[in-house]
Design an enzyme around this catalytic site. Structure first.
Site, PDB file in Angstrom:
ATOM      1  N   ASP A 156      -6.056   0.021   1.192  1.00 48.42           N
ATOM      2  CA  ASP A 156      -7.005  -0.180   2.249  1.00 48.42           C
ATOM      3  C   ASP A 156      -8.023   0.920   2.459  1.00 48.42           C
ATOM      4  OD1 ASP A 156      -5.232  -2.315   2.813  1.00 48.42           O
ATOM      5  OD2 ASP A 156      -4.130  -1.310   4.218  1.00 48.42           O
ATOM      6  N   GLU A 157      -8.514   1.311   1.567  1.00 53.69           N
ATOM      7  CA  GLU A 157      -9.547   2.415   1.387  1.00 53.69           C
ATOM      8  C   GLU A 157     -10.822   1.912   1.479  1.00 53.69           C
ATOM      9  OE1 GLU A 157      -7.366   2.103  -1.069  1.00 53.69           O
ATOM     10  OE2 GLU A 157      -6.163   3.898  -1.602  1.00 53.69           O
ATOM     11  N   LYS A 183     -11.980  -0.994  -0.749  1.00 52.66           N
ATOM     12  CA  LYS A 183     -12.107  -1.429  -2.174  1.00 52.66           C
ATOM     13  C   LYS A 183     -12.883  -2.680  -2.206  1.00 52.66           C
ATOM     14  CE  LYS A 183      -7.658  -1.600  -3.080  1.00 52.66           C
ATOM     15  NZ  LYS A 183      -7.266  -0.656  -1.848  1.00 52.66           N
ATOM     16  N   GLY A 231      -5.158  -7.052   0.526  1.00 51.58           N
ATOM     17  CA  GLY A 231      -6.336  -7.795   1.308  1.00 51.58           C
ATOM     18  C   GLY A 231      -7.214  -7.085   1.282  1.00 51.58           C
ATOM     19  N   HIS A 232      -8.256  -7.603   0.472  1.00 56.26           N
ATOM     20  CA  HIS A 232      -9.618  -6.765   0.441  1.00 56.26           C
ATOM     21  C   HIS A 232     -10.765  -7.518   1.342  1.00 56.26           C
ATOM     22  CE1 HIS A 232      -8.157  -5.332  -3.744  1.00 56.26           C
ATOM     23  NE2 HIS A 232      -7.445  -4.773  -2.864  1.00 56.26           N
ATOM     24  N   THR A 283       5.282  -6.262   1.811  1.00 61.34           N
ATOM     25  CA  THR A 283       4.153  -7.384   2.536  1.00 61.34           C
ATOM     26  C   THR A 283       4.856  -8.582   2.575  1.00 61.34           C
ATOM     27  OG1 THR A 283       3.060  -7.639   0.523  1.00 61.34           O
ATOM     28  CG2 THR A 283       2.142  -6.178   1.780  1.00 61.34           C
ATOM     29  N   GLN A 292      -3.933  -2.267  -4.054  1.00 61.40           N
ATOM     30  CA  GLN A 292      -3.167  -0.879  -3.521  1.00 61.40           C
ATOM     31  C   GLN A 292      -4.043   0.315  -3.589  1.00 61.40           C
ATOM     32  OE1 GLN A 292      -1.468  -3.269  -5.597  1.00 61.40           O
ATOM     33  NE2 GLN A 292      -1.644  -4.485  -3.838  1.00 61.40           N
ATOM     34  N   THR A 313      -1.274  -8.431   6.629  1.00 61.29           N
ATOM     35  CA  THR A 313      -0.021  -8.588   7.299  1.00 61.29           C
ATOM     36  C   THR A 313      -0.422  -8.455   8.717  1.00 61.29           C
ATOM     37  OG1 THR A 313       0.690  -6.566   7.083  1.00 61.29           O
ATOM     38  CG2 THR A 313       1.644  -8.000   5.616  1.00 61.29           C
ATOM     39  N   GLY A 314      -1.419  -8.122   9.285  1.00 63.32           N
ATOM     40  CA  GLY A 314      -1.736  -7.510  10.593  1.00 63.32           C
ATOM     41  C   GLY A 314      -1.214  -6.443  11.178  1.00 63.32           C
ATOM     42  N   ARG A 371      -1.666   0.258  11.017  1.00 66.61           N
ATOM     43  CA  ARG A 371      -1.455   1.192  10.028  1.00 66.61           C
ATOM     44  C   ARG A 371      -1.205   2.494  10.620  1.00 66.61           C
ATOM     45  NH1 ARG A 371      -7.084  -1.073   7.579  1.00 66.61           N
ATOM     46  NH2 ARG A 371      -6.461  -2.921   6.342  1.00 66.61           N
ATOM     47  N   SER A 397     -19.551   5.496   2.845  1.00 72.07           N
ATOM     48  CA  SER A 397     -19.680   4.198   3.465  1.00 72.07           C
ATOM     49  C   SER A 397     -19.561   4.553   5.065  1.00 72.07           C
ATOM     50  CB  SER A 397     -18.611   3.451   3.116  1.00 72.07           C
ATOM     51  OG  SER A 397     -18.468   2.311   3.872  1.00 72.07           O
TER      52      SER A 397
HETATM   53  P1  GDP Z   1      -9.203  -2.547   0.719  1.00 74.28           P
HETATM   54  O1  GDP Z   1      -7.715  -3.220   0.837  1.00 74.28           O
HETATM   55  O2  GDP Z   1      -9.356  -1.242   0.315  1.00 74.28           O
HETATM   56  O3  GDP Z   1     -10.264  -3.630   0.249  1.00 74.28           O
HETATM   57  O4  GDP Z   1      -9.473  -2.319   2.295  1.00 74.28           O
HETATM   58  P2  GDP Z   1      -9.257  -3.165   3.463  1.00 74.28           P
HETATM   59  O5  GDP Z   1     -10.149  -4.183   3.647  1.00 74.28           O
HETATM   60  O6  GDP Z   1      -7.629  -3.433   3.702  1.00 74.28           O
HETATM   61  O7  GDP Z   1      -9.316  -2.448   4.802  1.00 74.28           O
HETATM   62  C1  GDP Z   1     -10.726  -1.739   4.818  1.00 74.28           C
HETATM   63  C2  GDP Z   1     -10.989  -1.934   6.398  1.00 74.28           C
HETATM   64  O8  GDP Z   1     -12.162  -1.087   6.724  1.00 74.28           O
HETATM   65  C3  GDP Z   1     -11.848  -3.260   6.365  1.00 74.28           C
HETATM   66  O9  GDP Z   1     -11.733  -3.920   7.633  1.00 74.28           O
HETATM   67  C4  GDP Z   1     -13.361  -2.964   6.018  1.00 74.28           C
HETATM   68  O10 GDP Z   1     -14.125  -4.050   6.563  1.00 74.28           O
HETATM   69  C5  GDP Z   1     -13.547  -1.774   6.829  1.00 74.28           C
HETATM   70  N1  GDP Z   1     -14.311  -0.858   6.329  1.00 74.28           N
HETATM   71  C6  GDP Z   1     -14.687  -0.477   4.881  1.00 74.28           C
HETATM   72  N2  GDP Z   1     -15.428   0.486   4.918  1.00 74.28           N
HETATM   73  C7  GDP Z   1     -15.859   0.798   5.992  1.00 74.28           C
HETATM   74  C8  GDP Z   1     -16.510   1.860   6.740  1.00 74.28           C
HETATM   75  O11 GDP Z   1     -17.406   2.586   6.050  1.00 74.28           O
HETATM   76  N3  GDP Z   1     -16.628   1.857   8.120  1.00 74.28           N
HETATM   77  C9  GDP Z   1     -15.946   1.141   8.833  1.00 74.28           C
HETATM   78  N4  GDP Z   1     -15.934   1.100  10.128  1.00 74.28           N
HETATM   79  N5  GDP Z   1     -15.051   0.296   8.386  1.00 74.28           N
HETATM   80  C10 GDP Z   1     -15.038   0.059   7.119  1.00 74.28           C
HETATM   81  P1  IMO Z   2      -4.665  -3.408  -0.803  1.00 80.92           P
HETATM   82  O1  IMO Z   2      -5.151  -3.766  -2.037  1.00 80.92           O
HETATM   83  C1  IMO Z   2      -1.887  -1.206   1.646  1.00 80.92           C
HETATM   84  C2  IMO Z   2       2.152  -1.450   0.576  1.00 80.92           C
HETATM   85  C3  IMO Z   2       3.172  -2.268   1.623  1.00 80.92           C
HETATM   86  C4  IMO Z   2       4.452  -1.387   1.439  1.00 80.92           C
HETATM   87  C5  IMO Z   2       4.456  -1.201  -0.205  1.00 80.92           C
HETATM   88  C6  IMO Z   2       5.121  -2.261  -1.082  1.00 80.92           C
HETATM   89  O2  IMO Z   2      -5.291  -3.970   0.367  1.00 80.92           O
HETATM   90  O3  IMO Z   2      -5.085  -1.845  -0.708  1.00 80.92           O
HETATM   91  P2  IMO Z   2       4.750  -4.885  -1.783  1.00 80.92           P
HETATM   92  O4  IMO Z   2       4.360  -5.982  -0.951  1.00 80.92           O
HETATM   93  O5  IMO Z   2       3.510  -4.357  -2.888  1.00 80.92           O
HETATM   94  O6  IMO Z   2       6.105  -4.954  -2.260  1.00 80.92           O
HETATM   95  O7  IMO Z   2       4.742  -3.485  -0.653  1.00 80.92           O
HETATM   96  O8  IMO Z   2       3.152  -1.175  -0.498  1.00 80.92           O
HETATM   97  N1  IMO Z   2       1.019  -2.365   0.367  1.00 80.92           N
HETATM   98  C7  IMO Z   2      -0.258  -2.023   0.669  1.00 80.92           C
HETATM   99  N2  IMO Z   2      -0.554  -0.946   1.660  1.00 80.92           N
HETATM  100  N3  IMO Z   2      -2.762  -1.792   0.937  1.00 80.92           N
HETATM  101  C8  IMO Z   2      -2.266  -2.669   0.365  1.00 80.92           C
HETATM  102  O9  IMO Z   2      -3.086  -3.523  -0.616  1.00 80.92           O
HETATM  103  C9  IMO Z   2      -0.950  -2.828  -0.099  1.00 80.92           C
HETATM  104  N4  IMO Z   2      -0.150  -3.575  -0.973  1.00 80.92           N
HETATM  105  C10 IMO Z   2       1.070  -3.143  -0.722  1.00 80.92           C
HETATM  106  O10 IMO Z   2       2.895  -2.065   2.905  1.00 80.92           O
HETATM  107  O11 IMO Z   2       4.666  -0.064   1.945  1.00 80.92           O
HETATM  108 MG    MG Z   3      -6.336  -3.646   1.968  1.00 77.65          MG
END
Ligand code: GDP
Ligand code: IMO
Ligand code: MG
Length: 421
Positions: free
Chosen positions: A13-14, A16, A40-41, A129, A222, A299-300, A303, A409
């Site tokens: 969830d960085e 990506k 979840g991207h 998840t 991940q 999953t909602g 974090r 960002s």
């Molecule tokens: P991913 O799994 O690495 O693609 O990241 P996620 O989508 O799960 O979670 C990142 C969350 O941060 C999302 O809700 C993005 O819309 C949001 N996001 C990404 N970059 C930024 C940023 O620089 N600032 C803010 N406020 N939100 C961001």
């Molecule tokens: P993105 O690509 C954050 C975590 C789960 C759990 C562990 C194992 O959006 O960054 P799994 O369902 O893979 O067996 O779960 O890994 N996890 C993530 N946490 N972002 C993800 O993907 C994740 N995919 C799995 O929460 O701790």
């Molecule tokens: Mg994510």
């Protein structure tokens, strides 16, 4: 030509999805190499938010190609929903999406096994998840799995039933209630839907693309701290989320890897169980969670939040051979008078910069305090206008990790992206 790799350096969830989308204009192909619907991207543009689980984040650029590599596990039901949602936005993915025949299928019984296994672990649960990831990869390495290419074989249904029955026997041992029929009906309908897509020998295709000069960006899922080998085992996912996973998950030789773009949040988050040395369990953590909207895109779930952990980042920079860094969510740190970053760990009264082998060892972070900034930076477009203390925060990170931060960002939108070089 070389393949650039963009991957998460923390616990997922960085950001990506946002950054892959923002950088797609510089590439011809975007390729996912591991994971599955546990990802979840999120990406945002034109005031619209999209969440992708299986489909690469280049999909909104109609002239670009997208590849789902052999390293993925695909749930046809999740995939169909994703495609249907995209169609609602006028995006037809049939033309520019390729799926490796060697990627593996997630069966409904994989999902049930995931849930049954987690429930049986009680307090020791991974926090999966529940998308069936672990059981699907278990079948892959156990040489029992079904692959996308198998869908085209006459024997597919018989093989499916055989594997399903093996799973049902295992689930029985868990005493876990379920109703398979509706799940199976939905899954078989989604399998039919999948047949309309381009199934390819991904490893040949990707190497032909390289030869013919296509610029390829591999999109990780991940984060490195969830890697099956190097994460905090067993609180990890079931694939290699690190750079080597791009080679095995696409069929590219290590020598064809170009830039390794490591992405990290300006602080830390983690969903699910496992060690998190800089976690903030009081109101500062809550503040980061609410300001940063830190709730899982898949999953909602809320974090867990904490300060930036440079010990962990140094580890993942090393594992991946990161050549450049992207820092996200810098805007969420506006307003903190002091920012803390972990620069070492204290373990049994000894200072170390190594992550311990096991997950039981009590780790106390040693913090360095840095001055914060109060300005709202979410509308800024230019590196020169960044607050001095934010520049200092970035410089501190660059010096500690010895890698340049090339992009910052400052918001979820594709446009809220500041190039530093
Ligand atoms: P991913 O799994 O690495 O693609 O990241 P996620 O989508 O799960 O979670 C990142 C969350 O941060 C999302 O809700 C993005 O819309 C949001 N996001 C990404 N970059 C930024 C940023 O620089 N600032 C803010 N406020 N939100 C961001
Ligand atoms: P993105 O690509 C954050 C975590 C789960 C759990 C562990 C194992 O959006 O960054 P799994 O369902 O893979 O067996 O779960 O890994 N996890 C993530 N946490 N972002 C993800 O993907 C994740 N995919 C799995 O929460 O701790
Ligand atoms: Mg994510």
């Amino acid at each position: 030509m070389k393949v650039d790799v963009l991957l998460g350096l923390q616990w997922g969830d960085e950001g990506k999805g946002k950054l892959v989308d923002a950088l797609t204009s510089g590439y011809d192909v975007i390729a996912r190499f591991q994971g599955g619907p546990n990802a979840g991207h999120t990406l945002e543009f034109n005031n619209q938010k999209h969440v992708l689980h299986t489909i690469p984040s280049g999909i909104f650029h109609s002239e670009k190609l997208n590849l789902i590599g052999n390293g993925l596990v695909i749930d046809p039901v999740v995939f169909k929903k994703e495609v249907d949602r995209l169609a609602g936005f006028g995006v037809d993915v049939h033309d520019n999406l390729y799926i490796s025949k060697k990627s593996h299928l997630i069966l409904p019984t994989h999902r049930l096994l995931d849930a049954a296994s987690e429930t049986s672990k009680g307090n020791g649960k991974i926090g999966s998840t529940l998308k069936g990831i672990g059981p699907a990869y278990t079948d892959k390495t156990g040489r029992e799995g079904l692959r996308i290419g198998d869908i085209l074989e006459d024997s597919f249904l018989a093989r499916y039933k055989n594997l399903r029955d093996q799973h049902l026997a295992k689930i029985e041992q868990f005493n876990f209630p379920f109703d398979l029929q509706p799940l199976e009906d939905e899954w078989l309908a989604a399998i039919d839907f999948l047949r309309s897509f381009k199934f390819v020998n991904g490893e040949y295709l990707v190497n032909e693309w390289l030869k013919s000069g296509h610029r390829i960006l591999a999109e990780g899922a991940q984060g490195s701290m969830l890697d099956i080998d190097f994460g905090s085992y067993p609180f990890v996912t079931s694939s290699n989320t690190t750079c080597a996973g791009a080679c095995t998950g696409l069929g590219i030789a290590p020598g064809h890897i170009g830039n390794v773009i490591g992405i990290f949040k300006a602080y830390c988050t983690r969903v699910g169980s496992g060690p998190f040395p800089t976690e903030l369990l009081e109101e500062t953590g809550e503040l980061l969670r609410t300001t940063g909207h830190e709730f899982g895109a898949t999953t909602g779930r809320p974090r867990r939040c904490g300060w930036l952990d440079l010990v962990a980042l140094r580890y993942t920079v090393m594992l991946n051979g990161v050549t450049q860094l992207i820092m996200t969510k810098a805007d969420i740190l506006s307003g903190f008078k002091t920012l803390r970053v972990a620069t070492a760990y204290r373990i049994h009264n000894k200072i170390t910069m190594e992550i311990p082998f096991d997950t039981e060892t009590p780790v106390e972070p040693v913090f360095t305090d840095l001055p914060g900034w109060s300005e709202d930076i979410s509308k800024l477009k230019d590196k020169k206008s960044l607050p001095e203390n934010l520049k200092g925060y970035i410089r501190f990170i660059e010096e500690y990790l010895n890698v340049p931060v090339t992009v910052v960002s400052v918001g979820p939108d594709r446009e809220a992206t500041i190039h530093m070089v």
